[in-house]
Design a protein around this motif. Structure first.
Motif, PDB file in Angstrom:
ATOM      1  N   MET A 143       0.825  -1.205   0.000  1.00 37.76           N
ATOM      2  CA  MET A 143       0.000   0.000   0.000  1.00 37.76           C
ATOM      3  C   MET A 143       0.864   1.263   0.000  1.00 37.76           C
ATOM      4  SD  MET A 143      -3.192  -1.067   2.461  1.00 37.76           S
ATOM      5  CE  MET A 143      -4.300   0.146   1.747  1.00 37.76           C
ATOM      6  N   LEU A 144       1.931   1.264   0.793  1.00 39.22           N
ATOM      7  CA  LEU A 144       2.825   2.426   0.831  1.00 39.22           C
ATOM      8  C   LEU A 144       3.462   2.677  -0.537  1.00 39.22           C
ATOM      9  CD1 LEU A 144       4.709   1.910   4.229  1.00 39.22           C
ATOM     10  CD2 LEU A 144       2.805   3.455   3.747  1.00 39.22           C
ATOM     11  N   LYS A 145       3.938   1.614  -1.150  1.00 38.03           N
ATOM     12  CA  LYS A 145       4.570   1.740  -2.454  1.00 38.03           C
ATOM     13  C   LYS A 145       3.599   2.287  -3.487  1.00 38.03           C
ATOM     14  CE  LYS A 145       7.058  -0.983  -5.938  1.00 38.03           C
ATOM     15  NZ  LYS A 145       7.566  -2.346  -6.297  1.00 38.03           N
ATOM     16  N   PHE A 146       2.363   1.793  -3.465  1.00 36.40           N
ATOM     17  CA  PHE A 146       1.368   2.251  -4.427  1.00 36.40           C
ATOM     18  C   PHE A 146       1.008   3.714  -4.182  1.00 36.40           C
ATOM     19  CE2 PHE A 146      -3.080   3.031  -5.566  1.00 36.40           C
ATOM     20  CZ  PHE A 146      -3.050   2.711  -6.907  1.00 36.40           C
ATOM     21  N   ILE A 147       0.720   4.081  -2.942  1.00 34.96           N
ATOM     22  CA  ILE A 147       0.310   5.453  -2.632  1.00 34.96           C
ATOM     23  C   ILE A 147       1.407   6.443  -2.965  1.00 34.96           C
ATOM     24  CG2 ILE A 147      -0.340   7.033  -0.775  1.00 34.96           C
ATOM     25  CD1 ILE A 147      -2.545   5.105  -1.678  1.00 34.96           C
ATOM     26  N   PHE A 148       2.623   6.167  -2.555  1.00 38.24           N
ATOM     27  CA  PHE A 148       3.707   7.125  -2.748  1.00 38.24           C
ATOM     28  C   PHE A 148       4.204   7.186  -4.189  1.00 38.24           C
ATOM     29  CE2 PHE A 148       4.953   6.735   2.003  1.00 38.24           C
ATOM     30  CZ  PHE A 148       4.048   7.735   2.321  1.00 38.24           C
ATOM     31  N   ASN A 149       4.022   6.110  -4.938  1.00 42.59           N
ATOM     32  CA  ASN A 149       4.492   6.094  -6.328  1.00 42.59           C
ATOM     33  C   ASN A 149       3.421   6.457  -7.350  1.00 42.59           C
ATOM     34  OD1 ASN A 149       7.052   5.333  -5.506  1.00 42.59           O
ATOM     35  ND2 ASN A 149       6.708   3.156  -5.866  1.00 42.59           N
ATOM     36  N   LYS A 150       2.153   6.224  -7.002  1.00 37.83           N
ATOM     37  CA  LYS A 150       1.088   6.380  -7.996  1.00 37.83           C
ATOM     38  C   LYS A 150       0.112   7.512  -7.692  1.00 37.83           C
ATOM     39  CE  LYS A 150       2.484   2.731 -10.299  1.00 37.83           C
ATOM     40  NZ  LYS A 150       3.069   2.839 -11.654  1.00 37.83           N
ATOM     41  N   THR A 151       0.223   8.141  -6.521  1.00 34.48           N
ATOM     42  CA  THR A 151      -0.701   9.217  -6.178  1.00 34.48           C
ATOM     43  C   THR A 151       0.080  10.429  -5.671  1.00 34.48           C
ATOM     44  OG1 THR A 151      -1.062   8.792  -3.800  1.00 34.48           O
ATOM     45  CG2 THR A 151      -2.265   7.394  -5.369  1.00 34.48           C
ATOM     46  N   ASN A 152      -0.646  11.502  -5.401  1.00 33.12           N
ATOM     47  CA  ASN A 152      -0.021  12.724  -4.890  1.00 33.12           C
ATOM     48  C   ASN A 152      -0.033  12.795  -3.359  1.00 33.12           C
ATOM     49  OD1 ASN A 152       0.517  13.830  -7.473  1.00 33.12           O
ATOM     50  ND2 ASN A 152      -1.612  14.524  -7.635  1.00 33.12           N
ATOM     51  N   PHE A 153      -0.519  11.769  -2.709  1.00 36.34           N
ATOM     52  CA  PHE A 153      -0.549  11.773  -1.249  1.00 36.34           C
ATOM     53  C   PHE A 153       0.863  11.561  -0.709  1.00 36.34           C
ATOM     54  CE2 PHE A 153      -4.844  10.677  -2.499  1.00 36.34           C
ATOM     55  CZ  PHE A 153      -5.592  11.523  -1.690  1.00 36.34           C
ATOM     56  N   ASN A 154       1.198  12.301   0.331  1.00 37.44           N
ATOM     57  CA  ASN A 154       2.566  12.234   0.837  1.00 37.44           C
ATOM     58  C   ASN A 154       2.683  11.903   2.323  1.00 37.44           C
ATOM     59  OD1 ASN A 154       2.118  14.803   2.190  1.00 37.44           O
ATOM     60  ND2 ASN A 154       2.410  15.775   0.190  1.00 37.44           N
ATOM     61  N   LYS A 155       1.553  11.649   2.981  1.00 45.35           N
ATOM     62  CA  LYS A 155       1.605  11.293   4.397  1.00 45.35           C
ATOM     63  C   LYS A 155       0.546  10.245   4.708  1.00 45.35           C
ATOM     64  CE  LYS A 155       0.844  13.192   9.044  1.00 45.35           C
ATOM     65  NZ  LYS A 155       0.546  14.417   9.828  1.00 45.35           N
ATOM     66  N   ILE A 156       0.967   9.186   5.372  1.00 44.40           N
ATOM     67  CA  ILE A 156       0.054   8.144   5.824  1.00 44.40           C
ATOM     68  C   ILE A 156       0.266   7.963   7.322  1.00 44.40           C
ATOM     69  CG2 ILE A 156      -0.627   5.727   5.610  1.00 44.40           C
ATOM     70  CD1 ILE A 156       0.383   5.770   2.751  1.00 44.40           C
ATOM     71  N   TYR A 157      -0.819   7.904   8.053  1.00 46.65           N
ATOM     72  CA  TYR A 157      -0.719   7.750   9.500  1.00 46.65           C
ATOM     73  C   TYR A 157      -1.666   6.657   9.980  1.00 46.65           C
ATOM     74  CZ  TYR A 157      -4.944  10.689   9.556  1.00 46.65           C
ATOM     75  OH  TYR A 157      -6.204  11.192   9.342  1.00 46.65           O
ATOM     76  N   LEU A 158      -1.520   6.258  11.214  1.00 47.91           N
ATOM     77  CA  LEU A 158      -2.355   5.204  11.768  1.00 47.91           C
ATOM     78  C   LEU A 158      -2.362   5.304  13.286  1.00 47.91           C
ATOM     79  CD1 LEU A 158      -0.269   2.832  13.020  1.00 47.91           C
ATOM     80  CD2 LEU A 158       0.158   2.517  10.572  1.00 47.91           C
ATOM     81  N   HIS A 159      -3.256   4.559  13.906  1.00 48.96           N
ATOM     82  CA  HIS A 159      -3.329   4.461  15.360  1.00 48.96           C
ATOM     83  C   HIS A 159      -3.294   2.994  15.765  1.00 48.96           C
ATOM     84  CE1 HIS A 159      -5.169   8.439  14.583  1.00 48.96           C
ATOM     85  NE2 HIS A 159      -4.713   8.771  15.783  1.00 48.96           N
ATOM     86  N   THR A 160      -2.476   2.673  16.742  1.00 51.15           N
ATOM     87  CA  THR A 160      -2.497   1.337  17.329  1.00 51.15           C
ATOM     88  C   THR A 160      -2.729   1.484  18.835  1.00 51.15           C
ATOM     89  OG1 THR A 160      -0.127   1.197  17.875  1.00 51.15           O
ATOM     90  CG2 THR A 160      -0.797   0.548  15.645  1.00 51.15           C
ATOM     91  N   LEU A 161      -3.355   0.492  19.418  1.00 51.10           N
ATOM     92  CA  LEU A 161      -3.520   0.510  20.863  1.00 51.10           C
ATOM     93  C   LEU A 161      -2.147   0.526  21.536  1.00 51.10           C
ATOM     94  CD1 LEU A 161      -6.421  -2.042  21.009  1.00 51.10           C
ATOM     95  CD2 LEU A 161      -6.538   0.284  21.939  1.00 51.10           C
ATOM     96  N   LYS A 162      -2.032   1.287  22.601  1.00 49.10           N
ATOM     97  CA  LYS A 162      -0.740   1.470  23.253  1.00 49.10           C
ATOM     98  C   LYS A 162      -0.118   0.151  23.690  1.00 49.10           C
ATOM     99  CE  LYS A 162       1.512   3.990  27.032  1.00 49.10           C
ATOM    100  NZ  LYS A 162       1.307   4.943  28.165  1.00 49.10           N
ATOM    101  N   TRP A 163      -0.957  -0.789  24.136  1.00 46.86           N
ATOM    102  CA  TRP A 163      -0.432  -2.056  24.621  1.00 46.86           C
ATOM    103  C   TRP A 163      -0.015  -3.002  23.492  1.00 46.86           C
ATOM    104  CZ3 TRP A 163      -3.118  -6.068  22.630  1.00 46.86           C
ATOM    105  CH2 TRP A 163      -4.462  -5.887  22.332  1.00 46.86           C
ATOM    106  N   ASN A 164      -0.414  -2.687  22.251  1.00 46.78           N
ATOM    107  CA  ASN A 164      -0.127  -3.586  21.131  1.00 46.78           C
ATOM    108  C   ASN A 164       1.249  -3.274  20.541  1.00 46.78           C
ATOM    109  OD1 ASN A 164      -0.227  -5.391  19.043  1.00 46.78           O
ATOM    110  ND2 ASN A 164      -2.211  -4.714  18.249  1.00 46.78           N
ATOM    111  N   THR A 165       2.275  -3.579  21.305  1.00 45.88           N
ATOM    112  CA  THR A 165       3.642  -3.281  20.868  1.00 45.88           C
ATOM    113  C   THR A 165       4.065  -4.135  19.670  1.00 45.88           C
ATOM    114  OG1 THR A 165       4.490  -4.826  22.543  1.00 45.88           O
ATOM    115  CG2 THR A 165       4.367  -2.496  23.146  1.00 45.88           C
ATOM    116  N   ARG A 166       3.466  -5.308  19.552  1.00 46.30           N
ATOM    117  CA  ARG A 166       3.798  -6.166  18.399  1.00 46.30           C
ATOM    118  C   ARG A 166       3.408  -5.485  17.092  1.00 46.30           C
ATOM    119  NH1 ARG A 166       1.439 -10.400  15.435  1.00 46.30           N
ATOM    120  NH2 ARG A 166      -0.531 -10.155  16.554  1.00 46.30           N
ATOM    121  N   ALA A 167       2.211  -4.865  17.070  1.00 46.68           N
ATOM    122  CA  ALA A 167       1.779  -4.145  15.875  1.00 46.68           C
ATOM    123  C   ALA A 167       2.666  -2.938  15.625  1.00 46.68           C
ATOM    124  CB  ALA A 167       0.318  -3.710  16.030  1.00 46.68           C
ATOM    125  N   GLN A 168       3.031  -2.234  16.691  1.00 41.28           N
ATOM    126  CA  GLN A 168       3.890  -1.055  16.543  1.00 41.28           C
ATOM    127  C   GLN A 168       5.236  -1.429  15.938  1.00 41.28           C
ATOM    128  OE1 GLN A 168       3.871   0.590  20.549  1.00 41.28           O
ATOM    129  NE2 GLN A 168       1.635   0.398  20.576  1.00 41.28           N
TER     130      GLN A 168
END
Length: 200
Positions: A143-168
């Motif tokens: 998804m990052l490769k597609f967005i940054f290479n094929k669109t004009n969007f330049n920032k992607i962000y997300l939220h993870t639960l604080k306790w979910n360090t594995r996802a982080q």
């Protein structure tokens, strides 16, 4: 067993009620799919709804998604889910994640901001036998490769639960950085972001 029953119910629902569902993904304008190393991202379809229902009613998956399991009949879920998807077509792009023609999860880009060229990322690998095997990482990288290479969007962000360090740690592996901690709906989250490389 539950999946087979849901698939039969979905078949009945589509045919007996003459149900149709056509989703236009704003990021899949002239292409049908996005290929990664392990996965393929495809447009959402009614055929995915049986899996989506199972995942949205799963307690463990709901906890990881900072929500609660749905308490709806499958018929009511289909009606509500179709409405939810179609109402957000201008600021949300939804994908089904496939491996060898098997639907294993979903990903979504939402809160799409055309003024600031940013969007929020969400991902779920619903089939647990695909956990910890690199499929989620490949979804994010694809998804990052597609967005940054094929669109004009330049920032992607997300939220993870604080306790979910594995996802982080998984997101850090893909290039995200922890920016701050936030609180939403009485839950503590970590806000992470990634900026298009040539803008850093």
């Amino acid at each position: 067993m539950k999946k087979n029953w849901l698939q039969k119910l979905l078949y009945w629902y589509k045919n007996m009620n003459n149900n149709t569902f056509t989703y236009t993904n704003i990021l899949l304008d002239k292409i049908k799919e996005i290929k990664g190393e392990k996965i393929i991202l495809k447009n959402k379809s009614l055929n995915d709804f049986a899996n989506d229902y199972m995942w949205r009613t799963d307690a463990e998956l709901s906890t990881l998604d900072a929500t609660y399991p749905l308490d709806l009949s499958f018929k009511d879920f289909v009606r509500a889910y179709k409405s939810e998807i179609m109402k957000s077509t201008k600021n949300t792009a939804r994908f089904s994640v496939f491996v060898n023609n098997e639907h294993i999860g979903n990903s979504m880009l939402y809160n799409i901001d055309y003024f600031n060229n940013s969007m929020e990322l969400g991902i779920m690998i619903g089939k647990k036998n695909y956990w910890n095997k690199g499929y989620g990482t490949d979804v994010v990288n694809t998804m990052l490769k597609f967005i940054f290479n094929k669109t004009n969007f330049n920032k992607i962000y997300l939220h993870t639960l604080k306790w979910n360090t594995r996802a982080q740690q998984a997101f850090i592996k893909c290039g995200f950085k922890i920016a701050r901690e936030v609180q939403k709906d009485n839950k503590n989250f970590v806000y992470m972001e990634i900026i298009k490389p040539n803008l850093r």
